[in-house]
Design a protein around this motif. Structure first.
Motif, PDB file in Angstrom:
ATOM      1  N   ARG A 193       8.998   6.482  16.897  1.00 34.78           N
ATOM      2  CA  ARG A 193       9.046   5.843  18.207  1.00 34.78           C
ATOM      3  C   ARG A 193      10.496   5.608  18.571  1.00 34.78           C
ATOM      4  N   GLY A 194      10.945   6.241  19.643  1.00 40.98           N
ATOM      5  CA  GLY A 194      12.331   6.114  20.057  1.00 40.98           C
ATOM      6  C   GLY A 194      12.633   4.763  20.674  1.00 40.98           C
ATOM      7  N   LEU A 195      13.913   4.415  20.709  1.00 39.71           N
ATOM      8  CA  LEU A 195      14.335   3.170  21.327  1.00 39.71           C
ATOM      9  C   LEU A 195      14.170   3.259  22.843  1.00 39.71           C
ATOM     10  N   LEU A 196      13.772   2.177  23.457  1.00 40.56           N
ATOM     11  CA  LEU A 196      13.529   2.137  24.892  1.00 40.56           C
ATOM     12  C   LEU A 196      14.701   1.502  25.618  1.00 40.56           C
ATOM     13  N   SER A 197      14.985   2.019  26.793  1.00 39.66           N
ATOM     14  CA  SER A 197      15.995   1.406  27.647  1.00 39.66           C
ATOM     15  C   SER A 197      15.385   0.200  28.367  1.00 39.66           C
ATOM     16  N   GLU A 198      16.228  -0.583  29.024  1.00 33.94           N
ATOM     17  CA  GLU A 198      15.733  -1.750  29.752  1.00 33.94           C
ATOM     18  C   GLU A 198      14.783  -1.333  30.871  1.00 33.94           C
ATOM     19  N   THR A 224      21.483   4.454  16.191  1.00 34.72           N
ATOM     20  CA  THR A 224      20.093   4.122  15.908  1.00 34.72           C
ATOM     21  C   THR A 224      19.185   4.971  16.782  1.00 34.72           C
ATOM     22  N   ILE A 225      18.258   5.678  16.160  1.00 31.14           N
ATOM     23  CA  ILE A 225      17.378   6.584  16.893  1.00 31.14           C
ATOM     24  C   ILE A 225      16.055   5.914  17.240  1.00 31.14           C
ATOM     25  N   GLY A 226      15.419   5.289  16.274  1.00 34.52           N
ATOM     26  CA  GLY A 226      14.127   4.682  16.552  1.00 34.52           C
ATOM     27  C   GLY A 226      13.435   4.204  15.299  1.00 34.52           C
ATOM     28  N   HIS A 227      12.127   4.024  15.408  1.00 33.93           N
ATOM     29  CA  HIS A 227      11.323   3.452  14.338  1.00 33.93           C
ATOM     30  C   HIS A 227      10.452   4.539  13.716  1.00 33.93           C
ATOM     31  N   LEU A 228      10.562   4.698  12.409  1.00 34.34           N
ATOM     32  CA  LEU A 228       9.721   5.617  11.653  1.00 34.34           C
ATOM     33  C   LEU A 228       8.645   4.800  10.951  1.00 34.34           C
ATOM     34  N   GLU A 229       7.406   5.255  11.058  1.00 34.09           N
ATOM     35  CA  GLU A 229       6.307   4.475  10.512  1.00 34.09           C
ATOM     36  C   GLU A 229       5.241   5.397   9.942  1.00 34.09           C
ATOM     37  N   ASP A 230       4.569   4.906   8.921  1.00 32.39           N
ATOM     38  CA  ASP A 230       3.457   5.652   8.359  1.00 32.39           C
ATOM     39  C   ASP A 230       2.388   5.840   9.436  1.00 32.39           C
ATOM     40  N   ARG A 231       1.902   7.064   9.581  1.00 29.07           N
ATOM     41  CA  ARG A 231       0.950   7.366  10.651  1.00 29.07           C
ATOM     42  C   ARG A 231      -0.348   6.592  10.499  1.00 29.07           C
ATOM     43  N   HIS A 232      -0.668   6.170   9.289  1.00 34.29           N
ATOM     44  CA  HIS A 232      -1.920   5.451   9.055  1.00 34.29           C
ATOM     45  C   HIS A 232      -2.009   4.195   9.913  1.00 34.29           C
ATOM     46  N   HIS A 233      -0.859   3.584  10.238  1.00 31.07           N
ATOM     47  CA  HIS A 233      -0.862   2.398  11.089  1.00 31.07           C
ATOM     48  C   HIS A 233      -1.323   2.733  12.502  1.00 31.07           C
ATOM     49  N   TRP A 234      -1.155   4.017  12.894  1.00 34.75           N
ATOM     50  CA  TRP A 234      -1.444   4.391  14.274  1.00 34.75           C
ATOM     51  C   TRP A 234      -2.873   4.908  14.446  1.00 34.75           C
ATOM     52  N   ASP A 235      -3.274   5.904  13.660  1.00 36.98           N
ATOM     53  CA  ASP A 235      -4.604   6.476  13.839  1.00 36.98           C
ATOM     54  C   ASP A 235      -5.332   6.722  12.524  1.00 36.98           C
ATOM     55  N   GLN A 236      -4.918   6.027  11.447  1.00 39.16           N
ATOM     56  CA  GLN A 236      -5.575   6.112  10.142  1.00 39.16           C
ATOM     57  C   GLN A 236      -5.596   7.540   9.594  1.00 39.16           C
ATOM     58  N   GLY A 270       0.795  -1.222   0.000  1.00 38.55           N
ATOM     59  CA  GLY A 270       0.000   0.000   0.000  1.00 38.55           C
ATOM     60  C   GLY A 270       0.822   1.263   0.000  1.00 38.55           C
ATOM     61  N   GLY A 271       2.162   1.135  -0.029  1.00 36.59           N
ATOM     62  CA  GLY A 271       3.019   2.301  -0.034  1.00 36.59           C
ATOM     63  C   GLY A 271       3.386   2.791   1.345  1.00 36.59           C
ATOM     64  N   ARG A 272       2.860   2.153   2.413  1.00 33.98           N
ATOM     65  CA  ARG A 272       3.198   2.568   3.766  1.00 33.98           C
ATOM     66  C   ARG A 272       4.571   2.041   4.132  1.00 33.98           C
ATOM     67  N   VAL A 273       5.227   2.730   5.033  1.00 32.06           N
ATOM     68  CA  VAL A 273       6.645   2.474   5.306  1.00 32.06           C
ATOM     69  C   VAL A 273       6.851   2.149   6.778  1.00 32.06           C
ATOM     70  N   PHE A 274       7.736   1.192   7.022  1.00 35.75           N
ATOM     71  CA  PHE A 274       8.249   0.940   8.364  1.00 35.75           C
ATOM     72  C   PHE A 274       9.758   0.849   8.240  1.00 35.75           C
ATOM     73  N   CYS A 275      10.472   1.676   8.960  1.00 36.33           N
ATOM     74  CA  CYS A 275      11.907   1.700   8.785  1.00 36.33           C
ATOM     75  C   CYS A 275      12.584   2.205  10.059  1.00 36.33           C
ATOM     76  N   MET A 276      13.913   2.095  10.083  1.00 37.51           N
ATOM     77  CA  MET A 276      14.723   2.560  11.184  1.00 37.51           C
ATOM     78  C   MET A 276      15.383   3.883  10.809  1.00 37.51           C
ATOM     79  N   VAL A 277      15.607   4.725  11.813  1.00 43.96           N
ATOM     80  CA  VAL A 277      16.236   6.024  11.615  1.00 43.96           C
ATOM     81  C   VAL A 277      17.594   6.004  12.306  1.00 43.96           C
TER      82      VAL A 277
END
Length: 525
Positions: free
Chosen positions: A274-279, A255-267, A242-249
């Motif tokens: 989304r930044g990387l989380l510590s333990e 490594t900073i975090g996860h970049l994702e098409d907003r449609h996955h979150w709230d259409q 569908g052209g939507r993207v999920f990738c790392m920045v």
């Protein structure tokens, strides 16, 4: 036991609220865009929906989240205030941030920490705390007094606004000690009396050792504006059909975090980060909080969205000095793109672009000069360029979209010599208009009863051969095969057979076929 990690939904309360709203289970399911069986599971207490679904249930029956969950299940403080408003961490952070002045941070990690009682540094000054409470009241749709109660339950005593001093008095009202004011030192241990305040002022200046007041008050120093950080950003990931993207920045090998098409979150249109989380964060945050984005933007252009997302994530201005992407779902990398070759196409004026013996598109001369890049879907938008190298670069940018264009070194811009077409190399297909201009020329070897024809392209090049098979009745009386560089038949022994000459020509130049090969193995678009 109820499934899910959300708050315990009181099925009886939901049923009463639904009936009071005059809704059947089926009508409620239609409003929620779910099934009646799902509503039944909610009312029977078999599932614990997340905050977003709770908010949808409350809105559907005309109530609030607090009306539907078990009594006492809402957490105290700011977390309960947010959940009662039916907002996820990410949505709440974005809404609160939209009501805040510059310099006060509010991202998903900041808000999550604040709900655990960890007051962010930018919320500490009295003026900032008041601005945050006002922003929360606007974002959560509640009165500021209610926010103040939740604030006190989370952080302690609510800091009072600075009092109006009369006759030079520097006292504060009894019992209204700001929550962020450090305790005064013990007079027996430290004989240097001080008046401590959040921000230096005429009423809260440090007294000299002899206790005398200064002759003149000093102006407080203004806080230095936050410095802008410059980063080089690489986005590496893939796009779904569908052209939507999920990738790392990545920035500067980090490594900073996860970049994702907003449609996955709230259409909605835009991007989320989304930044990387510590333990420790993984242990403290719920699964819902871990998956929620830290930054959200409605900007659809990635070049404009990434700086905005990073500024929100880092809570200070960020300038992206270079941004490039890399599609991991394509069997080609920027290093390969730099080594592209140019080969003579089957059609006059067409030059095929090759990487690692595979054709990825072609170039054509424009009527007004320059070159345009093409794929099987048509011309690449905005690819008209004065040189072949620039047009090829537009092709690579088109293939990696919606990610930003790849970063190519100087070797990608070196001038290319048009090479001759190699034997049995797969080539790009003709357009429908060019296929209609194919010609059949009978060969000297054609014999009566077994006619043989050359299939020639618009530029006279021999594409292949079709001939009538002797002593073979219909329906498979015609055969076809491709031609090699010497314009001779290839693999006539295993040539395919069809019912008519027209079908033989159509099969010869069709895609896929013996001339072009499997398009999935030849051209990737």
């Amino acid at each position: 036991m109820a499934r899910g990690a959300g708050l315990p939904l009181d099925g009886a309360r939901l049923r009463k609220a639904r009936q009071a709203a005059g809704l059947s289970q089926r009508l409620l399911a239609e409003r929620l865009k779910t099934t009646r069986q799902q509503v039944i599971r909610y009312e029977q207490g078999q599932e614990r929906p997340e905050v977003k679904r709770l908010a949808q249930l409350a809105a559907a029956v005309g109530g609030s989240v607090a009306d539907l969950v078990e009594p006492g299940s809402l957490p105290e403080g700011l977390a309960g205030l947010r959940i009662g408003a039916g907002l996820t961490l990410a949505v709440a952070a974005e809404s609160v941030r939209g009501h805040l002045p510059a310099g006060i941070a509010c991202s998903r990690p900041v808000l999550a920490g604040a709900e655990r009682g960890e007051q962010p540094p930018t919320w500490v000054p009295l003026e900032a705390a008041g601005a945050v409470r006002s922003a929360m009241g606007a974002a959560y749709g509640t009165r500021e007094e209610t926010v103040a109660e939740a604030w006190e339950a989370t952080f302690g005593t609510v800091a009072a606004p600075p009092p109006e001093h009369k006759n030079g008095s520097d006292r504060t009202p009894t019992g209204e000690v700001p929550q962020t004011t450090p305790p005064l030192p013990d007079a027996e241990e430290d004989h240097t009396p001080r008046v401590v305040s959040e921000k230096p002022s005429q009423e809260s200046l440090e007294l000299p050792l002899d206790g005398a007041h200064p002759e003149a008050a000093q102006e407080p120093e203004e806080a230095a504006p936050p410095q802008t950080e410059e980063l080089s950003v690489r986005v590496r990931g893939q796009a779904d059909p569908g052209g939507r993207v999920f990738c790392m920045v990545y920035t500067d090998q980090e490594t900073i975090g996860h970049l994702e098409d907003r449609h996955h979150w709230d259409q909605r249109e835009g991007w989320t980060l989304r930044g990387l989380l510590s333990e420790k964060e993984r242990e403290r945050l719920t699964p819902e909080e871990q998956l929620a984005p830290d930054a959200v933007t409605s900007e659809t252009d990635m070049a404009a969205a990434v700086p905005e997302l990073l500024s929100t994530l880092f809570s200070h201005p960020v300038t992206v000095k270079s941004l490039h992407g890399e599609r991991t779902d394509l069997p080609i990398r920027p290093l390969d793109m730099e080594r592209w070759e140019l080969r003579r196409g089957r059609v006059s004026g067409r030059q095929d672009i090759y990487v690692r013996s595979r054709c990825w598109g072609w170039l054509q001369r424009a009527a007004d000069g320059g070159f345009t890049a093409h794929t099987t879907d048509g011309p690449v938008p905005g690819s008209l360029a004065p040189s072949r190298e620039e047009a090829a670069s537009a092709l690579w940018a088109h293939l990696t979209a919606p990610l930003p264009p790849p970063r190519l070194e100087a070797s990608a811009w070196a001038k290319r010599r048009v090479r001759s077409r190699a034997v049995q190399r797969p080539l790009c297909p003709y357009t429908p208009a060019e296929l209609a201009r194919m010609r059949l020329v009978e060969t000297p070897n054609s014999a009566k009863g077994a006619r043989q024809y050359r299939v020639q392209g618009p530029d006279g090049q021999v594409i292949g051969f079709v001939w009538k098979r002797r002593y073979v009745p219909a329906p498979q009386s015609w055969a076809y095969c491709a031609a090699d560089e010497s314009e001779e038949p290839v693999n006539t022994a295993s040539a395919s057979a069809v019912a008519s000459r027209a079908e033989a020509v159509e099969r010869l130049v069709a895609q896929p076929g013996p001339v072009w090969g499997d398009p999935a193995e030849v051209i990737v678009h």
